[in-house]
Design a protein around this motif. Structure first.
Motif, mmCIF file in Angstrom:
data_model
loop_
_atom_site.group_PDB
_atom_site.id
_atom_site.type_symbol
_atom_site.label_atom_id
_atom_site.label_comp_id
_atom_site.label_asym_id
_atom_site.label_seq_id
_atom_site.Cartn_x
_atom_site.Cartn_y
_atom_site.Cartn_z
ATOM 1 N N ARG A 166 0.832 -1.209 0.000
ATOM 2 C CA ARG A 166 0.000 0.000 0.000
ATOM 3 C C ARG A 166 0.862 1.253 0.000
ATOM 4 O O ARG A 166 0.583 2.213 -0.740
ATOM 5 C CB ARG A 166 -0.913 0.004 1.228
ATOM 6 N N PHE A 167 1.884 1.260 0.852
ATOM 7 C CA PHE A 167 2.757 2.426 0.954
ATOM 8 C C PHE A 167 3.440 2.712 -0.380
ATOM 9 O O PHE A 167 3.483 3.856 -0.840
ATOM 10 C CB PHE A 167 3.792 2.201 2.052
ATOM 11 N N ARG A 168 3.961 1.672 -1.014
ATOM 12 C CA ARG A 168 4.644 1.862 -2.300
ATOM 13 C C ARG A 168 3.667 2.342 -3.368
ATOM 14 O O ARG A 168 4.012 3.199 -4.192
ATOM 15 C CB ARG A 168 5.315 0.552 -2.735
ATOM 16 N N LEU A 169 2.459 1.788 -3.359
ATOM 17 C CA LEU A 169 1.464 2.185 -4.358
ATOM 18 C C LEU A 169 1.131 3.666 -4.238
ATOM 19 O O LEU A 169 1.124 4.399 -5.239
ATOM 20 C CB LEU A 169 0.197 1.340 -4.197
ATOM 21 N N ILE A 170 0.840 4.122 -3.020
ATOM 22 C CA ILE A 170 0.507 5.534 -2.818
ATOM 23 C C ILE A 170 1.685 6.431 -3.168
ATOM 24 O O ILE A 170 1.516 7.488 -3.793
ATOM 25 C CB ILE A 170 0.063 5.772 -1.363
ATOM 26 N N LEU A 171 2.894 6.027 -2.765
ATOM 27 C CA LEU A 171 4.090 6.830 -3.016
ATOM 28 C C LEU A 171 4.336 6.989 -4.521
ATOM 29 O O LEU A 171 4.528 8.103 -5.019
ATOM 30 C CB LEU A 171 5.304 6.181 -2.346
ATOM 31 N N ILE A 172 4.311 5.885 -5.236
ATOM 32 C CA ILE A 172 4.578 5.919 -6.681
ATOM 33 C C ILE A 172 3.477 6.683 -7.406
ATOM 34 O O ILE A 172 3.737 7.508 -8.283
ATOM 35 C CB ILE A 172 4.717 4.489 -7.236
ATOM 36 N N TRP A 173 2.214 6.405 -7.044
ATOM 37 C CA TRP A 173 1.083 7.071 -7.692
ATOM 38 C C TRP A 173 1.112 8.580 -7.458
ATOM 39 O O TRP A 173 0.974 9.359 -8.402
ATOM 40 C CB TRP A 173 -0.220 6.476 -7.183
ATOM 41 N N SER A 174 1.295 8.982 -6.209
ATOM 42 C CA SER A 174 1.282 10.407 -5.870
ATOM 43 C C SER A 174 2.438 11.146 -6.534
ATOM 44 O O SER A 174 2.263 12.263 -7.042
ATOM 45 C CB SER A 174 1.355 10.584 -4.353
ATOM 46 N N PHE A 175 3.610 10.535 -6.534
ATOM 47 C CA PHE A 175 4.774 11.162 -7.167
ATOM 48 C C PHE A 175 4.556 11.311 -8.671
ATOM 49 O O PHE A 175 4.794 12.386 -9.244
ATOM 50 C CB PHE A 175 6.029 10.336 -6.898
ATOM 51 N N SER A 176 4.074 10.255 -9.307
ATOM 52 C CA SER A 176 3.844 10.298 -10.757
ATOM 53 C C SER A 176 2.775 11.313 -11.118
ATOM 54 O O SER A 176 2.928 12.080 -12.081
ATOM 55 C CB SER A 176 3.429 8.905 -11.254
ATOM 56 N N LEU A 177 1.697 11.354 -10.350
ATOM 57 C CA LEU A 177 0.610 12.283 -10.629
ATOM 58 C C LEU A 177 1.058 13.728 -10.422
ATOM 59 O O LEU A 177 0.705 14.612 -11.207
ATOM 60 C CB LEU A 177 -0.586 11.969 -9.721
ATOM 61 N N SER A 178 1.840 13.968 -9.394
ATOM 62 C CA SER A 178 2.332 15.327 -9.124
ATOM 63 C C SER A 178 3.240 15.805 -10.252
ATOM 64 O O SER A 178 3.139 16.958 -10.690
ATOM 65 C CB SER A 178 3.086 15.360 -7.790
ATOM 66 N N ILE A 179 4.127 14.935 -10.716
ATOM 67 C CA ILE A 179 5.011 15.288 -11.839
ATOM 68 C C ILE A 179 4.189 15.580 -13.090
ATOM 69 O O ILE A 179 4.450 16.535 -13.830
ATOM 70 C CB ILE A 179 6.018 14.154 -12.106
ATOM 71 N N LEU A 180 3.172 14.763 -13.339
ATOM 72 C CA LEU A 180 2.323 14.941 -14.515
ATOM 73 C C LEU A 180 1.593 16.279 -14.469
ATOM 74 O O LEU A 180 1.554 17.022 -15.463
ATOM 75 C CB LEU A 180 1.318 13.791 -14.597
ATOM 76 N N LEU A 181 1.019 16.602 -13.310
ATOM 77 C CA LEU A 181 0.299 17.868 -13.173
ATOM 78 C C LEU A 181 1.247 19.067 -13.291
ATOM 79 O O LEU A 181 0.915 20.066 -13.936
ATOM 80 C CB LEU A 181 -0.430 17.911 -11.820
ATOM 81 N N PHE A 182 2.418 18.953 -12.693
ATOM 82 C CA PHE A 182 3.396 20.045 -12.776
ATOM 83 C C PHE A 182 3.823 20.267 -14.220
ATOM 84 O O PHE A 182 3.897 21.400 -14.706
ATOM 85 C CB PHE A 182 4.597 19.724 -11.897
ATOM 86 N N GLY A 183 4.099 19.179 -14.913
ATOM 87 C CA GLY A 183 4.502 19.302 -16.313
ATOM 88 C C GLY A 183 3.403 19.861 -17.186
ATOM 89 O O GLY A 183 3.653 20.679 -18.080
ATOM 90 N N TYR A 184 2.174 19.426 -16.934
ATOM 91 C CA TYR A 184 1.040 19.890 -17.742
ATOM 92 C C TYR A 184 0.850 21.397 -17.642
ATOM 93 O O TYR A 184 0.741 22.095 -18.638
ATOM 94 C CB TYR A 184 -0.232 19.155 -17.304
ATOM 95 N N TYR A 185 0.825 21.920 -16.387
ATOM 96 C CA TYR A 185 0.563 23.346 -16.207
ATOM 97 C C TYR A 185 1.795 24.209 -16.456
ATOM 98 O O TYR A 185 1.669 25.410 -16.714
ATOM 99 C CB TYR A 185 0.033 23.600 -14.791
ATOM 100 N N SER A 186 2.977 23.619 -16.412
ATOM 101 C CA SER A 186 4.187 24.371 -16.696
ATOM 102 C C SER A 186 4.451 24.498 -18.189
ATOM 103 O O SER A 186 4.862 25.558 -18.675
ATOM 104 C CB SER A 186 5.394 23.713 -16.030
ATOM 105 N N LEU A 187 4.192 23.418 -18.907
ATOM 106 C CA LEU A 187 4.539 23.387 -20.333
ATOM 107 C C LEU A 187 3.357 23.648 -21.252
ATOM 108 O O LEU A 187 3.510 24.241 -22.324
ATOM 109 C CB LEU A 187 5.161 22.022 -20.675
ATOM 110 N N ILE A 188 2.162 23.202 -20.835
ATOM 111 C CA ILE A 188 0.992 23.283 -21.743
ATOM 112 C C ILE A 188 0.056 24.406 -21.342
ATOM 113 O O ILE A 188 -0.290 25.252 -22.163
ATOM 114 C CB ILE A 188 0.238 21.935 -21.750
#
Length: 439
Positions: free
Chosen positions: A417-439
């Motif tokens: 559970r811990f790994r799932l939340i960590l990986i998911w949250s990190f990936s989603l945060s990077i995706l959102l940051f990239g989306y609003y920074s670049l697009i």
């Protein structure tokens, strides 16, 4: 005085029900969970209600105004036709009018009723979880509902959505009873009553019930039973479907349930409703699956954080679901696809269910119980698409998503559970940051 008693009752009554439905080992634990949750919700509501009594949509003021009436006879307490001039379906207005007879004009206490319904909702899913997987899964489902932040907004405002969510979850509880082989008469009563009670609130959703019942009849695994038993368990739901269609096309009977205008379950009325929604639909078919799973995306836009209003609360409520609930929902779906055995998530054996269900079927009880849930989600995806709405119209599907997420959570070890939340949250945060920074 009456207001204080009503306020206490909004939490006390669910506590008493919790004490009644839980086993001897869980009574105090479940009742305490309901008490603390209800107390916190009421405290939060008292703060928010001061700044945001109404969200500004117009529906709430209309419901509040229609409830300001004094009943002059006993028949008025059940007369849905008295709201025809204000609402096409008067179920929620009648319920609020009941509150008015007890506590007067208080907006806060009207909203407190929705909190009580929310507490009952957690008990419904506690019961569903207990049937499917025993004590542990019961608490996972029940607690998951209480932590279902996307639904909190709908007891903070004065709308009928919480009533609809509870009625449709009660329907799913009836189906779960039916599929477990427990007390068929109780199952039919719960299914029929929840479906009938739904009509004065949002009539077209009756089709969701009929479709899910049909899916259970068609896809329920076969059991080695006597022929008459199999026929009864197939024919009775089929008769129920036919009866509800016959009832829903009788406009005189619908009128007595407060359904005004040309609303009906006949093909012509439904087709007109769908055509009207199609003209106003703005959803993209490509974005729709994501929107359906998330529900609300406003909190992920920078401009959203500039203004704090009632809609701000709804947007913020989705964030915990996206970062924590959604990954476990996906995990739960994968677990069901892989046909994970129920004993891997249940700390105690569902002895009664094992007695009622054949031993060769028990290894797949997880899939069997989740059949109506999956169809419920699929059908509600169609409802959301046809209505062009992934927020209010999909709300009854949220408890089902939470239940599947709870199944996914229970299927994993703590480190997973811990790994799932960590990986998911990190990936989603990077995706959102990239989306609003670049697009």
């Amino acid at each position: 005085m009456y207001g204080t008693l009503f306020l206490v009752g909004t939490v006390l009554v669910p506590m008493l029900i919790a004490f009644a439905i839980a086993g001897r080992e869980d009574r105090i634990r479940l009742a305490s969970l309901i008490f603390f949750s209800g107390t916190i919700f009421l405290a939060v509501l008292s703060i928010i209600n001061i700044d945001f009594p109404f969200s500004g949509s117009g529906d709430e003021r209309s419901y509040y105004a229609s409830s300001l009436r004094t009943f002059k006879s006993f028949g008025d307490w059940f007369d849905l036709t008295q709201f025809k001039s204000t609402h096409s379906q008067g179920g929620y207005s009648l319920v609020l009018s009941w509150v008015h007879q007890i506590v007067g004009k208080s907006l806060y206490l009207r909203k407190a009723l929705n909190i009580s319904l929310f507490l009952f909702l957690s008990l419904v899913w506690f019961s569903i979880g207990k049937i499917i997987g025993g004590r542990r899964l019961a608490f996972v489902f029940g607690t998951g509902i209480l932590l279902g932040t996307p639904m909190w907004y709908y007891f903070i405002i004065l709308r009928k959505d919480m009533s609809i969510i509870l009625l449709q979850s009660g329907f799913l509880l009836g189906l779960t009873h039916f599929m477990s082989g427990r007390n068929s008469l109780t199952s039919y009563f719960m299914i029929g009553l929840s479906t009938l009670a739904l009509i004065p609130f949002r009539m077209l959703l009756v089709f969701v019930h009929l479709a899910v019942i049909s899916s259970v009849i068609l896809f329920r695994p076969k059991q080695k039973r006597q022929l008459w038993g199999l026929m009864a368990r197939t024919m009775l739901p089929a008769i129920m479907v036919i009866a509800m269609l016959a009832f829903g096309t009788n406009k005189d009977l619908l009128g007595k349930l407060g359904v005004s205008g040309n609303a009906s379950l006949d093909i012509e009325s439904v087709q007109k409703s769908i055509e009207a929604q199609e003209k106003s639909r703005t959803l993209s078919l490509i974005k729709f699956p994501v929107l359906y799973l998330i529900g609300e995306t406003s909190a992920f836009t920078p401009r959203f954080w500039r203004n704090v209003d009632a809609m701000f609360i709804r947007g913020v409520g989705v964030i915990p679901w996206v970062f924590i609930g959604l990954p476990f929902f996906i995990s739960g779906i994968l677990s069901l696809v892989n046909n994970q055995n129920i004993n891997q998530v249940a700390t105690t054996t569902v002895t009664h269910v094992k007695k009622e269900i054949n031993a060769d079927l028990y290894s797949q009880t997880d899939r069997m119980f989740f059949i109506p849930f999956i169809f419920f989600l699929i059908i509600y995806a169609a409802v959301s698409w046809l209505s062009g709405d992934t927020t209010r119209w999909r709300l009854p599907a949220v408890p089902v998503m939470i239940a599947i997420a709870g199944w996914g959570w229970a299927s994993l070890r703590a480190d997973q559970r811990f790994r799932l939340i960590l990986i998911w949250s990190f990936s989603l945060s990077i995706l959102l940051f990239g989306y609003y920074s670049l697009i």
